[in-house]
Design a protein around this motif. Structure first.
Motif, PDB file in Angstrom:
ATOM      1  N   GLY A   1      -6.675  13.250   9.442  1.00  0.00           N
ATOM      2  CA  GLY A   1      -6.807  14.033   8.170  1.00  0.00           C
ATOM      3  C   GLY A   1      -8.113  13.328   7.471  1.00  0.00           C
ATOM      4  O   GLY A   1      -8.828  14.360   6.755  1.00  0.00           O
ATOM      5  N   LEU A   2      -8.641  12.106   7.811  1.00  0.00           N
ATOM      6  CA  LEU A   2      -9.680  11.734   7.191  1.00  0.00           C
ATOM      7  C   LEU A   2     -11.053  11.915   8.000  1.00  0.00           C
ATOM      8  O   LEU A   2     -12.135  11.603   7.751  1.00  0.00           O
TER       9      LEU A   2
ATOM     10  N   VAL B   1      -9.518  -1.557  -0.718  1.00  0.00           N
ATOM     11  CA  VAL B   1      -8.270  -2.235  -0.600  1.00  0.00           C
ATOM     12  C   VAL B   1      -8.518  -3.756  -0.299  1.00  0.00           C
ATOM     13  O   VAL B   1      -7.980  -4.671  -0.362  1.00  0.00           O
ATOM     14  N   MET B   2      -9.568  -3.929   0.732  1.00  0.00           N
ATOM     15  CA  MET B   2     -10.178  -5.015   1.241  1.00  0.00           C
ATOM     16  C   MET B   2     -10.455  -6.159  -0.107  1.00  0.00           C
ATOM     17  O   MET B   2     -10.186  -7.421  -0.015  1.00  0.00           O
ATOM     18  N   LEU B   3     -11.239  -5.414  -0.814  1.00  0.00           N
ATOM     19  CA  LEU B   3     -11.696  -6.231  -1.865  1.00  0.00           C
ATOM     20  C   LEU B   3     -10.674  -6.587  -2.944  1.00  0.00           C
ATOM     21  O   LEU B   3     -10.632  -7.682  -3.495  1.00  0.00           O
ATOM     22  N   GLU B   4      -9.625  -5.514  -3.194  1.00  0.00           N
ATOM     23  CA  GLU B   4      -8.649  -5.902  -3.909  1.00  0.00           C
ATOM     24  C   GLU B   4      -7.938  -6.857  -3.724  1.00  0.00           C
ATOM     25  O   GLU B   4      -7.204  -8.060  -3.996  1.00  0.00           O
TER      26      GLU B   4
ATOM     27  N   LEU C   1      -3.571   5.168  18.135  1.00  0.00           N
ATOM     28  CA  LEU C   1      -3.734   4.806  16.602  1.00  0.00           C
ATOM     29  C   LEU C   1      -2.233   4.949  16.028  1.00  0.00           C
ATOM     30  O   LEU C   1      -2.113   4.712  14.612  1.00  0.00           O
ATOM     31  N   ALA C   2      -1.271   5.215  16.350  1.00  0.00           N
ATOM     32  CA  ALA C   2      -0.004   5.409  15.920  1.00  0.00           C
ATOM     33  C   ALA C   2       0.289   4.096  15.190  1.00  0.00           C
ATOM     34  O   ALA C   2       0.018   2.890  16.125  1.00  0.00           O
ATOM     35  N   PRO C   3       1.037   4.067  13.835  1.00  0.00           N
ATOM     36  CA  PRO C   3       1.225   4.893  13.134  1.00  0.00           C
ATOM     37  C   PRO C   3       0.440   5.785  12.411  1.00  0.00           C
ATOM     38  O   PRO C   3       0.545   6.494  11.490  1.00  0.00           O
ATOM     39  N   PHE C   4      -1.066   5.186  12.531  1.00  0.00           N
ATOM     40  CA  PHE C   4      -2.084   5.669  11.591  1.00  0.00           C
ATOM     41  C   PHE C   4      -2.514   6.841  11.885  1.00  0.00           C
ATOM     42  O   PHE C   4      -3.468   7.573  11.287  1.00  0.00           O
ATOM     43  N   ALA C   5      -2.482   7.437  13.156  1.00  0.00           N
ATOM     44  CA  ALA C   5      -3.127   8.734  13.593  1.00  0.00           C
ATOM     45  C   ALA C   5      -3.270   9.884  13.075  1.00  0.00           C
ATOM     46  O   ALA C   5      -4.161  10.322  12.706  1.00  0.00           O
ATOM     47  N   PRO C   6      -2.046  10.352  12.327  1.00  0.00           N
ATOM     48  CA  PRO C   6      -2.090  11.548  11.564  1.00  0.00           C
ATOM     49  C   PRO C   6      -3.161  11.463  10.275  1.00  0.00           C
ATOM     50  O   PRO C   6      -3.660  12.326   9.910  1.00  0.00           O
TER      51      PRO C   6
ATOM     52  N   LEU D   1       0.724  -1.171   0.128  1.00  0.00           N
ATOM     53  CA  LEU D   1      -0.001  -0.033   0.154  1.00  0.00           C
ATOM     54  C   LEU D   1       0.916   1.096  -0.027  1.00  0.00           C
ATOM     55  O   LEU D   1       2.052   1.208   0.585  1.00  0.00           O
ATOM     56  N   THR D   2       0.289   2.444  -0.550  1.00  0.00           N
ATOM     57  CA  THR D   2       1.052   3.453  -0.365  1.00  0.00           C
ATOM     58  C   THR D   2       0.734   4.379   0.796  1.00  0.00           C
ATOM     59  O   THR D   2       0.050   3.722   1.633  1.00  0.00           O
ATOM     60  N   ASP D   3       1.592   5.116   1.253  1.00  0.00           N
ATOM     61  CA  ASP D   3       1.341   5.788   2.651  1.00  0.00           C
ATOM     62  C   ASP D   3       0.090   6.527   2.868  1.00  0.00           C
ATOM     63  O   ASP D   3      -0.560   6.650   3.912  1.00  0.00           O
ATOM     64  N   GLU D   4      -0.614   6.732   1.522  1.00  0.00           N
ATOM     65  CA  GLU D   4      -1.975   7.332   1.853  1.00  0.00           C
ATOM     66  C   GLU D   4      -3.079   6.444   1.939  1.00  0.00           C
ATOM     67  O   GLU D   4      -4.155   6.694   1.992  1.00  0.00           O
ATOM     68  N   GLU D   5      -2.938   5.327   1.797  1.00  0.00           N
ATOM     69  CA  GLU D   5      -4.032   4.147   1.631  1.00  0.00           C
ATOM     70  C   GLU D   5      -3.848   3.433   3.126  1.00  0.00           C
ATOM     71  O   GLU D   5      -3.009   3.124   3.817  1.00  0.00           O
TER      72      GLU D   5
END
Length: 201
Positions: free
Chosen positions: A198-199, A115-118, A189-194, A104-108
């Motif tokens: 944003g979302l 993504v789950m379906l892919e 939620l690190a490392p996903f918190a930022p 995955l990219t850093d944005e995904e």
């Protein structure tokens, strides 16, 4: 059949950019080969895709999925909300995908339905188990899209048609989730918190 369906669904539940519109004919051909309960809803959505101006499509997508918590495409949110457990679930998903060669990219975020379906299209057996594990969230999302009269409800109807019917505990889980919503705890939620901030999640 399921792998082909999940690949089509993965694209159609993603952001409706110009690349998706350009693939409409190819996706229509693929959806036409699927059993009616799975392919029919996709063909209806593709008709909508072709008939709707691109600006309207993107505006509707943002209004539906970014501004309605019950139409959240990030499936671990339904089970864990903004809690430490969600952070762990995201890490586990990313590791599972990496083991299958899906990077995955850093944005995904790995729990986005697209993504789950892919992943499910790449690893059908594991993907079916993953989607079934998130069945309560999927069903709540499907019902919420129908309540909102959203064209993307057709895509979720198609996803649901690839999975076994809801039974017993699954029905209870959907009802409980609809009544109570996901848990809340905006920490850990690190490392996903930022990215989550944003979302707006």
């Amino acid at each position: 059949m399921s792998a082909r369906a999940w690949q089509c669904q993965s694209l159609l539940i993603g952001y409706p950019d110009a690349a998706l519109v350009e693939r409409a004919a190819l996706l229509t051909s693929a959806a036409s080969t699927l059993p009616t309960p799975v392919g029919g809803p996709l063909l209806r959505f593709l008709d909508h895709l072709r008939a709707t101006p691109p600006g309207r499509l993107t505006a509707d997508y943002v209004a539906t999925f970014d501004h309605r918590k019950r139409c959240c495409l990030f499936l671990t949110y339904y089970g864990h909300g903004d809690t430490r457990r969600r952070g762990m679930a995201l890490l586990e998903l990313k590791q599972q995908y990496a083991a299958a060669g899906l990077s995955l990219t850093d944005e995904e975020l790995p729990d986005h339905l697209s993504v789950m379906l892919e992943y499910s299209a790449i690893c059908p057996a594991e993907g079916a188990a993953l989607l079934t594990a998130h069945r309560a969230g999927l069903e709540l999302l499907r019902l919420s899209l129908h309540d909102a009269h959203s064209p993307w409800a057709d895509v979720l109807d198609s996803v649901s048609a690839t999975l076994p019917p809801l039974v017993g505990d699954q029905r209870t889980a959907v009802a409980k989730l609809a009544a109570q919503g996901p848990p809340a705890e905006k920490v850990g939620l690190a490392p996903f918190a930022p990215l989550l901030e944003g979302l707006g999640r």
